[in-house]
Motif scaffolding. Structure first.
Motif, PDB file in Angstrom:
ATOM      1  N   UNK A 199     -28.850  19.956 -13.681  1.00 50.82           N
ATOM      2  CA  UNK A 199     -30.126  20.646 -13.713  1.00 50.82           C
ATOM      3  C   UNK A 199     -30.138  21.918 -14.533  1.00 50.82           C
ATOM      4  N   UNK A 200     -29.000  22.297 -15.087  1.00 49.33           N
ATOM      5  CA  UNK A 200     -28.932  23.544 -15.850  1.00 49.33           C
ATOM      6  C   UNK A 200     -29.722  23.438 -17.155  1.00 49.33           C
ATOM      7  N   UNK A 201     -30.503  24.457 -17.512  1.00 52.20           N
ATOM      8  CA  UNK A 201     -31.182  24.470 -18.807  1.00 52.20           C
ATOM      9  C   UNK A 201     -30.211  24.403 -19.980  1.00 52.20           C
ATOM     10  N   UNK A 202     -28.939  24.785 -19.749  1.00 48.98           N
ATOM     11  CA  UNK A 202     -27.944  24.736 -20.821  1.00 48.98           C
ATOM     12  C   UNK A 202     -27.747  23.320 -21.341  1.00 48.98           C
ATOM     13  N   UNK A 203     -27.889  22.328 -20.480  1.00 47.28           N
ATOM     14  CA  UNK A 203     -27.749  20.941 -20.923  1.00 47.28           C
ATOM     15  C   UNK A 203     -28.814  20.614 -21.955  1.00 47.28           C
ATOM     16  N   UNK A 204     -30.052  20.978 -21.664  1.00 48.70           N
ATOM     17  CA  UNK A 204     -31.121  20.763 -22.624  1.00 48.70           C
ATOM     18  C   UNK A 204     -30.896  21.518 -23.914  1.00 48.70           C
ATOM     19  N   UNK A 205     -30.384  22.745 -23.823  1.00 50.46           N
ATOM     20  CA  UNK A 205     -30.115  23.537 -25.025  1.00 50.46           C
ATOM     21  C   UNK A 205     -29.062  22.869 -25.899  1.00 50.46           C
ATOM     22  N   UNK A 206     -28.028  22.305 -25.287  1.00 49.92           N
ATOM     23  CA  UNK A 206     -26.997  21.618 -26.070  1.00 49.92           C
ATOM     24  C   UNK A 206     -27.564  20.383 -26.767  1.00 49.92           C
ATOM     25  N   UNK A 207     -28.419  19.635 -26.058  1.00 50.94           N
ATOM     26  CA  UNK A 207     -29.024  18.450 -26.670  1.00 50.94           C
ATOM     27  C   UNK A 207     -29.943  18.850 -27.813  1.00 50.94           C
ATOM     28  N   UNK A 208     -30.718  19.904 -27.626  1.00 47.29           N
ATOM     29  CA  UNK A 208     -31.564  20.392 -28.717  1.00 47.29           C
ATOM     30  C   UNK A 208     -30.719  20.807 -29.919  1.00 47.29           C
ATOM     31  N   UNK A 209     -29.533  21.349 -29.648  1.00 46.35           N
ATOM     32  CA  UNK A 209     -28.650  21.776 -30.721  1.00 46.35           C
ATOM     33  C   UNK A 209     -28.141  20.632 -31.579  1.00 46.35           C
ATOM     34  N   UNK A 210     -28.195  19.405 -31.066  1.00 43.25           N
ATOM     35  CA  UNK A 210     -27.774  18.231 -31.848  1.00 43.25           C
ATOM     36  C   UNK A 210     -28.819  17.839 -32.883  1.00 43.25           C
ATOM     37  N   UNK A 211     -30.030  18.388 -32.760  1.00 39.98           N
ATOM     38  CA  UNK A 211     -31.123  18.171 -33.723  1.00 39.98           C
ATOM     39  C   UNK A 211     -31.435  16.692 -33.949  1.00 39.98           C
ATOM     40  N   UNK A 212     -31.343  15.918 -32.873  1.00 38.78           N
ATOM     41  CA  UNK A 212     -31.744  14.520 -32.936  1.00 38.78           C
ATOM     42  C   UNK A 212     -30.750  13.581 -33.577  1.00 38.78           C
ATOM     43  N   UNK A 213     -29.535  14.022 -33.820  1.00 40.89           N
ATOM     44  CA  UNK A 213     -28.552  13.183 -34.525  1.00 40.89           C
ATOM     45  C   UNK A 213     -27.957  12.087 -33.650  1.00 40.89           C
ATOM     46  N   UNK A 214     -28.080  12.203 -32.335  1.00 37.77           N
ATOM     47  CA  UNK A 214     -27.485  11.220 -31.422  1.00 37.77           C
ATOM     48  C   UNK A 214     -28.544  10.684 -30.466  1.00 37.77           C
ATOM     49  N   UNK A 215     -28.582   9.349 -30.312  1.00 37.96           N
ATOM     50  CA  UNK A 215     -29.501   8.730 -29.360  1.00 37.96           C
ATOM     51  C   UNK A 215     -28.952   8.795 -27.941  1.00 37.96           C
ATOM     52  N   UNK A 216     -27.645   9.014 -27.808  1.00 36.53           N
ATOM     53  CA  UNK A 216     -27.012   9.026 -26.489  1.00 36.53           C
ATOM     54  C   UNK A 216     -25.957  10.118 -26.432  1.00 36.53           C
ATOM     55  N   UNK A 217     -25.796  10.702 -25.259  1.00 39.64           N
ATOM     56  CA  UNK A 217     -24.747  11.700 -25.035  1.00 39.64           C
ATOM     57  C   UNK A 217     -24.033  11.363 -23.733  1.00 39.64           C
ATOM     58  N   UNK A 218     -22.819  11.868 -23.616  1.00 37.79           N
ATOM     59  CA  UNK A 218     -22.036  11.724 -22.391  1.00 37.79           C
ATOM     60  C   UNK A 218     -21.757  13.121 -21.862  1.00 37.79           C
ATOM     61  N   UNK A 219     -22.303  13.431 -20.687  1.00 45.08           N
ATOM     62  CA  UNK A 219     -22.136  14.750 -20.091  1.00 45.08           C
ATOM     63  C   UNK A 219     -20.795  14.822 -19.371  1.00 45.08           C
ATOM     64  N   UNK A 220     -19.983  15.804 -19.715  1.00 47.10           N
ATOM     65  CA  UNK A 220     -18.654  15.923 -19.153  1.00 47.10           C
ATOM     66  C   UNK A 220     -18.652  15.958 -17.639  1.00 47.10           C
ATOM     67  N   UNK A 221     -17.811  15.113 -17.021  1.00 44.55           N
ATOM     68  CA  UNK A 221     -17.669  15.029 -15.566  1.00 44.55           C
ATOM     69  C   UNK A 221     -19.017  14.799 -14.868  1.00 44.55           C
TER      70      UNK A 221
END
Length: 211
Positions: free
Chosen positions: A136-158
Motif C-alpha cells: 500500500x505504500x505510495x513508493x510502489x507507485x512512484x517506482x512504477x511511474x519511474x519505469x516510464x511504461x517500459x514494462x508491462x509487468x513487475x515483480x515486487x520484492x518479497x
C-alpha cells in the motif's frame, strides 16, 4: 463491453483465479478502466467472493466515487494507467511461485524471468524486479511511474507480481503465464535448462511486439 458487463467479467475472472489458488484469503487485487474512471476490487475482499455491484468506482484521479473503498494498492494500479496508455487493466496477485521467486536473488533485475518459453516473451515480456516496499505504500507507485511504461509487468520484492494488459482478460492471462513461467524456473533451478536464443526471442518480439 459496458460497465455492467465489465463488473461481471472482473468478478468471474477473480473467482477463477481464487478457485485455482492464484490468491488466498483477501490477497490480490484487480482493476480495469471504464469510460469515466476505473473499477477496482475493494479493500480486504476475497477475489473468490466479490459482488459486482460493490466493486470500488474511482475517477481518473483515483478519487473514490462509488462502491466499497478500494484496495490499499490503488497507487500501483494508477501508476500503470498513468505511464502505459495501452493499459486498460491491472492484476496484482500473491501467486505462490512468482512470490517465491521475488524472495530470491537473480542476475538481471530488468529481465527477472529466464526466457524459457515463447509465451513468456509474448504475454509478459521483460519482467522488472522492484525492491520491497510496505504493501500500500505510495513508493510502489512512484517506482512504477519511474519505469516510464517500459514494462508491462513487475515483480515486487518479497510480495508478488503485478501485470497490466489492454483488457481484463489479457491481463489475467498474462498473470497466469507469469506464474507458470515462475513455476518452471523454480523447478529447473540448478539444472541448466535450455533457453530461447537471442534470435528466437527477437523473432517473437518482431512478430508479436512487446506486451
Amino acid at each position: 463491453m459496458t460497465e455492467a458487463e465489465l463488473r461481471q467479467e472482473i468478478t468471474r475472472l477473480a473467482r477463477s483465479l481464487f478457485e485455482r489458488g492464484y490468491s488466498v484469503g483477501s490477497a490480490g487485487n484487480i482493476s480495469a478502466a471504464v469510460a469515466d474512471g476505473y473499477l477496482m476490487t475493494p479493500t480486504n475482499s476475497s477475489l473468490g467472493h466479490l459482488d459486482p455491484e460493490s466493486l470500488s468506482k474511482l475517477d481518473f484521479e483515483g478519487k473514490h466515487v462509488g462502491g466499497l473503498p478500494p484496495s490499499k494498492e490503488l497507487p500501483l494500479h494508477l501508476a500503470f494507467y498513468a505511464t502505459r496508455p495501452q493499459c486498460r487493466a491491472v492484476v496484482h496477485l500473491h501467486s505462490t511461485y512468482a512470490t517465491a521467486l521475488s524472495c530470491l536473488p537473480m542476475d538481471d533485475e530488468d529481465d527477472f524471468l529466464e526466457p524459457i518459453t515463447p509465451y513468456l516473451i509474448m504475454r509478459v515480456g521483460r519482467l522488472k524486479y522492484l525492491p520491497y516496499t510496505m504493501p500500500g505504500s505510495p513508493l510502489t507507485g512512484e517506482m512504477i511511474r519511474g519505469l516510464k511504461g517500459r514494462h508491462a509487468a513487475v515483480l515486487l520484492g518479497n510480495h508478488g507480481p503485478v501485470v497490466s494488459g489492454p483488457d481484463i482478460a489479457s491481463a489475467v492471462y498474462a498473470a497466469e503465464e507469469l506464474e507458470e513461467s515462475a513455476k518452471l524456473q523454480m523447478l529447473l533451478r540448478g539444472q541448466s535448462p535450455r533457453h530461447l536464443s537471442t534470435r528466437q526471442i527477437a523473432e517473437l518480439r518482431a512478430r508479436y511486439g512487446e506486451p
